[in-house]
Write a protein that holds these residues in place. Structure first.
Motif, PDB file in Angstrom:
ATOM      1  N   UNK A   1       0.852  -1.185   0.000  1.00 33.15           N
ATOM      2  CA  UNK A   1       0.000   0.000   0.000  1.00 33.15           C
ATOM      3  C   UNK A   1       0.894   1.243   0.000  1.00 33.15           C
ATOM      4  N   UNK A   2       0.747   2.083  -1.053  1.00 35.68           N
ATOM      5  CA  UNK A   2       1.569   3.291  -1.138  1.00 35.68           C
ATOM      6  C   UNK A   2       0.792   4.563  -0.795  1.00 35.68           C
ATOM      7  N   UNK A   3      -0.521   4.500  -0.750  1.00 37.41           N
ATOM      8  CA  UNK A   3      -1.305   5.682  -0.395  1.00 37.41           C
ATOM      9  C   UNK A   3      -2.788   5.458  -0.639  1.00 37.41           C
ATOM     10  N   UNK A   4      -3.538   6.509  -0.403  1.00 40.51           N
ATOM     11  CA  UNK A   4      -4.990   6.488  -0.594  1.00 40.51           C
ATOM     12  C   UNK A   4      -5.401   7.698  -1.444  1.00 40.51           C
TER      13      UNK A   4
ATOM     14  N   UNK B   1      -8.501   7.213   6.725  1.00 42.04           N
ATOM     15  CA  UNK B   1      -8.997   7.207   8.098  1.00 42.04           C
ATOM     16  C   UNK B   1     -10.029   6.118   8.304  1.00 42.04           C
ATOM     17  N   UNK B   2     -10.837   5.840   7.278  1.00 42.75           N
ATOM     18  CA  UNK B   2     -11.876   4.820   7.419  1.00 42.75           C
ATOM     19  C   UNK B   2     -11.320   3.413   7.340  1.00 42.75           C
ATOM     20  N   UNK B   3     -10.113   3.242   6.815  1.00 42.55           N
ATOM     21  CA  UNK B   3      -9.529   1.916   6.632  1.00 42.55           C
ATOM     22  C   UNK B   3      -8.539   1.602   7.750  1.00 42.55           C
TER      23      UNK B   3
ATOM     24  N   UNK C   1      -8.578  -6.993   7.052  1.00 41.22           N
ATOM     25  CA  UNK C   1      -9.430  -5.794   6.984  1.00 41.22           C
ATOM     26  C   UNK C   1     -10.390  -5.924   5.804  1.00 41.22           C
ATOM     27  N   UNK C   2     -11.454  -5.169   5.876  1.00 40.82           N
ATOM     28  CA  UNK C   2     -12.394  -5.120   4.744  1.00 40.82           C
ATOM     29  C   UNK C   2     -11.802  -4.253   3.641  1.00 40.82           C
ATOM     30  N   UNK C   3     -11.969  -4.692   2.421  1.00 43.74           N
ATOM     31  CA  UNK C   3     -11.459  -3.936   1.274  1.00 43.74           C
ATOM     32  C   UNK C   3     -12.237  -2.618   1.166  1.00 43.74           C
TER      33      UNK C   3
END
Length: 786
Positions: free
Chosen positions: A54-57, A64-66, A118-120
């Protein structure tokens, strides 16, 4: 209509087939609920035994939600392992898991040597029906424009561009995994094809301004925008941050290049080309401005995301505007639509600025007085009302700024209409019409036709070609009588009710006529105005036609006024001629629209006759007789009319008059006696003029009787005759005949004498006398000869 060539038809059906396949996959993904975005930015595995990281959102909200964090190694999604997967492989497996395990597939990750689950964090495509709608509109508009323009090069490029955008909107990520790379490739290809072909289309549109040579390579600079868009969305083939920058920069550059090309082409185009460009500009403005404004509002207030999604529906205006430009550019008044769109855009921009930057601060300032939410709602309503209340001022102001020629036409056409009032003849009016339109529009030709015998002949002509005449009974002139207003030259051949002949069409083309303005009164062609192209090169818009129709209508009103005046003059002359044959009182009642009722009424009838007329006629020429009788009847008629009587009939030297009909007369008996005295005095002088010693009686005999008479109109073979019938009329005639025997100037009956006591000075009581045709003697009074 000429059909598409084989190559164009093959291109059309091939591209439509590709789109149909992708669209079917899109509808399937939509139905199964797999249309969602992956907000993760994923770096590919370093090797076949490593895992993607994971490199970012996309935004802080998703982060924040993940429970995921940048640097987490992604082990598997659903049941699919991610060993050795790159960004595109991760997306394919994620969408497969979405279809296999439901809307929230599980994602296993590794952080600091420890594994977690975690949930996707998927982001559903909001209002997915919007992309379906846009895809349909883009491809349909492009295809219609291509077919209607019969394979024009610019239309073909536009169709490919619209096809690319339609393909771009056909999201179909999901299961099986191979669909996702295909969908990403279609996503990127669609954007690249759309931008490149749109730019090429602008280089070819309108055809008269087409650019070739080195310019044909310019659109290729936008080819990387498609891969940049897919990189932003899927982190492939470039990093997401780099894809975002390239996509934004390429889109802005494309808009600038498109604006510059449109402006340059507009300056070089003819009237038809300019109108087509205006339709393109209108479509882009209506399509782009709402998303721009909504985007600004959403950036400032993220809770307004629904406004952004809703605004994207307006993008459908872009292909529709382009399709109208190529297929039917004369559909509406594009100048008026551009003015309205510009005013609404400016007002919307002002409203967005107030809602985002001003009203929240004002609401906060009123916190101690009223609830901030209520204050902001009230202020928003007031701001919207105030801004859009300015539309009545802003729209005409923009119209004057954007279309100065139209503003001049509005003001000067009113002056031209007002100038018609000063014209005194139809010819002067039509000449003023032609001169005014030439000064106002400066068309290539101005010809005003007027009926002359059996043809429409040019009354005023200005132009390079000789203005021919048109047969009034020809198809062109007869068809113009059925038109409701101005019609352009190219519309003449497409009217369903009539078409000009080939000769008439050739004559119009030779003059360079672009607009025809018929002047029709009561279904009759009174004049015709032919106008060539405007000096500015612009077309005659619907507003221009409406203004010109107003000028023509005013000219028609003035022509009707002239016609009415001519009719009144004719009627006046005829009335003046008829009044010499019809009793004046009768004529006045007819002119006033009053009925001449046939009924009995109390009247006084007067008969007058010249003494010695027969002897005089034997001794004189007909012209001398006519001259005497003419002067005599004029004098007698004047005296009768002066005393309120009406002359009923002439017979040689005899004359019959009535008092009390057709208009009632309270003192009809007195008036008749006074008229008789005046007739005797004046006619005696008239008969004495120039008589010398000839044996001719210089006097008249008058008989007057009062009583009931039947007044009304009797019909002869050729005309109606107004008359007074009955015993009173017969008695008056007998009394006039008795005046010779009694050597009297005037003889009246008892009824007349009783009604005019005080008017009988000089009269003598004759007594009872037997009157021919009556059984009972009549009491008579007579005024002896002087």
């Amino acid at each position: 209509m000429r059909r598409l060539g084989a190559r164009d038809a093959a291109l059309l059906w091939t591209l439509l087939g590709v789109w149909a396949v992708c669209f079917t996959l899109h509808v399937n993904a939509l139905a199964t609920g797999r249309l969602a975005w992956l907000p993760l930015q994923v770096a590919g595995a370093d090797g076949p035994d490593d895992y993607p990281v994971v490199s970012g959102f996309w935004s802080g909200a998703e982060a924040e939600a993940s429970s995921l964090r940048p640097g987490d190694r992604l082990v598997s999604v659903g049941e699919a392992p991610l060993r050795g997967a790159g960004p595109l492989g991760f997306a394919a497996r994620a969408y497969q898991a979405l279809g296999d395990t439901g809307p929230a597939p599980r994602l296993r990750f590794e952080r600091a040597g420890e594994r977690g689950e975690a949930a996707l964090p998927l982001v559903p495509v909001r209002w997915p029906g919007r992309v379906t709608f846009l895809s349909l509109v883009f491809v349909a508009a492009g295809a219609v424009a291509f077919v209607r323009s019969r394979g024009m090069r610019a239309a073909g490029l536009l169709f490919v561009s619209m096809w690319g955008y339609a393909l771009h909107w056909t999201y179909f990520f999901g299961s099986p995994p191979a669909l996702t790379p295909l969908a990403v490739a279609v996503f990127a290809l669609g954007v690249s094809v759309a931008l490149v072909c749109a730019c090429w289309a602008l280089l070819e549109f309108p055809p008269e301004t087409a650019r070739r040579g080195a310019w044909r390579w310019l659109p290729l600079v936008f080819a990387p925008v498609g891969p940049a868009a897919s990189s932003w969305a899927f982190d492939w083939p470039l990093s997401s941050s780099l894809g975002w920058s390239l996509n934004l920069g390429g889109s802005i550059a494309f808009l600038l290049v498109m604006a510059l090309l449109l402006l340059s082409n507009f300056r070089r185009a003819s009237g038809d080309g300019r109108r087509q460009i205006k339709w393109v500009v209108l479509g882009v403005q209506v399509g782009v401005v709402p998303p721009l404004l909504a985007g600004v509002a959403t950036l400032a207030r993220p809770e307004l995301w629904w406004l952004w999604e809703l605004s994207l529906f307006s993008l459908a205006a872009i292909p529709l505007g382009a399709a109208v430009a190529l297929a039917h550019d004369r559909l509406f008044d594009v100048d008026g639509l551009l003015t309205r769109a510009s005013s609404l855009s400016l007002l919307s921009l002002g409203l967005v600025a107030l809602l985002i930057f001003v009203i929240p601060r004002l609401g906060a300032a009123l916190d101690e007085v009223v609830d901030p939410t209520v204050a902001q709602m009230g202020l928003s309503v007031l701001a919207a009302g105030a801004l859009f209340g300015l539309r009545s001022w802003l729209e005409p102001t923009l119209g004057r700024a954007l279309f100065a020629e139209r503003r001049r036409l509005e003001t000067e056409s009113q002056r031209l209409r007002d100038s018609f009032d000063r014209c005194e003849k139809p010819r002067e009016l039509l000449t003023r019409l032609g001169e005014g339109l030439r000064e106002l529009l400066a068309p290539s030709c101005t010809v005003v036709y007027s009926p002359s015998g059996t043809v429409l002949a040019p009354l005023y002509a200005d132009g390079p070609a000789v203005a021919p005449g048109f047969e009034l009974e020809g198809a062109f002139a007869r068809g113009l009588e059925r038109l409701a207003g101005p019609v352009s030259r190219h519309e003449l051949g497409r009217l369903p009710t009539w078409q000009p002949s080939e000769t008439e069409v050739a004559a119009l083309d030779a003059m360079g006529v672009d607009l025809v303005l018929p002047l029709v009164l009561d279904g009759r062609l009174e004049a015709l105005v032919c106008l060539g192209e405007k000096r500015s090169g612009d077309l005659y818009s619907q507003t221009d036609r409406a203004l010109l129709a107003g000028v023509v209508d005013r000219a028609c009103q003035e022509l009707r006024h002239f016609e009415r005046e001519r009719t009144l003059e004719t009627e006046r002359a005829r009335s003046e001629r008829l009044e010499r044959f019809v009793p004046g009182a009768v004529r006045e009642r007819i002119d006033g629209g009053e009925a001449l009722d046939a009924r009995p009424r109390q009247v006084t009838v007067l008969f007058v006759d010249i003494r010695g007329y027969t002897a005089f006629s034997e001794q004189h020429r007909p012209d001398e007789i006519f001259s005497l009788v003419n002067r005599y009847t004029a004098a007698v008629s004047a005296r009768i009319r002066a005393h309120g009587g009406a002359v009923v009939d002439f017979s040689g030297d005899g004359l019959m008059a009535v008092f009390g009909a057709p208009e009632a007369h309270a003192e009809k008996e007195r008036a008749a006696v006074r008229a008789a005295r005046a007739i005797v005095a004046e006619v005696r002088e008239l008969l004495a003029e120039g008589r010398g010693e000839e044996p001719f009686a210089r006097d008249v005999g008058v008989g007057i009787a009062s009583g009931e008479g039947y007044t009304g109109t009797i019909r002869s073979v050729e005309r109606d005759i107004w008359c007074v019938l009955g015993n009173t009329t017969n008695l008056a005639a007998r009394l006039q005949a008795l005046s010779r025997e009694l050597e009297a100037s005037v003889v009246i009956d008892e009824a007349t004498a009783q009604a005019c006591a005080g008017e009988l000075a000089g009269f003598e009581r004759v007594g009872l006398r037997q009157v021919r045709g009556r059984n009972v003697p009549v009491l008579l009074y007579a005024l002896p000869l002087a």
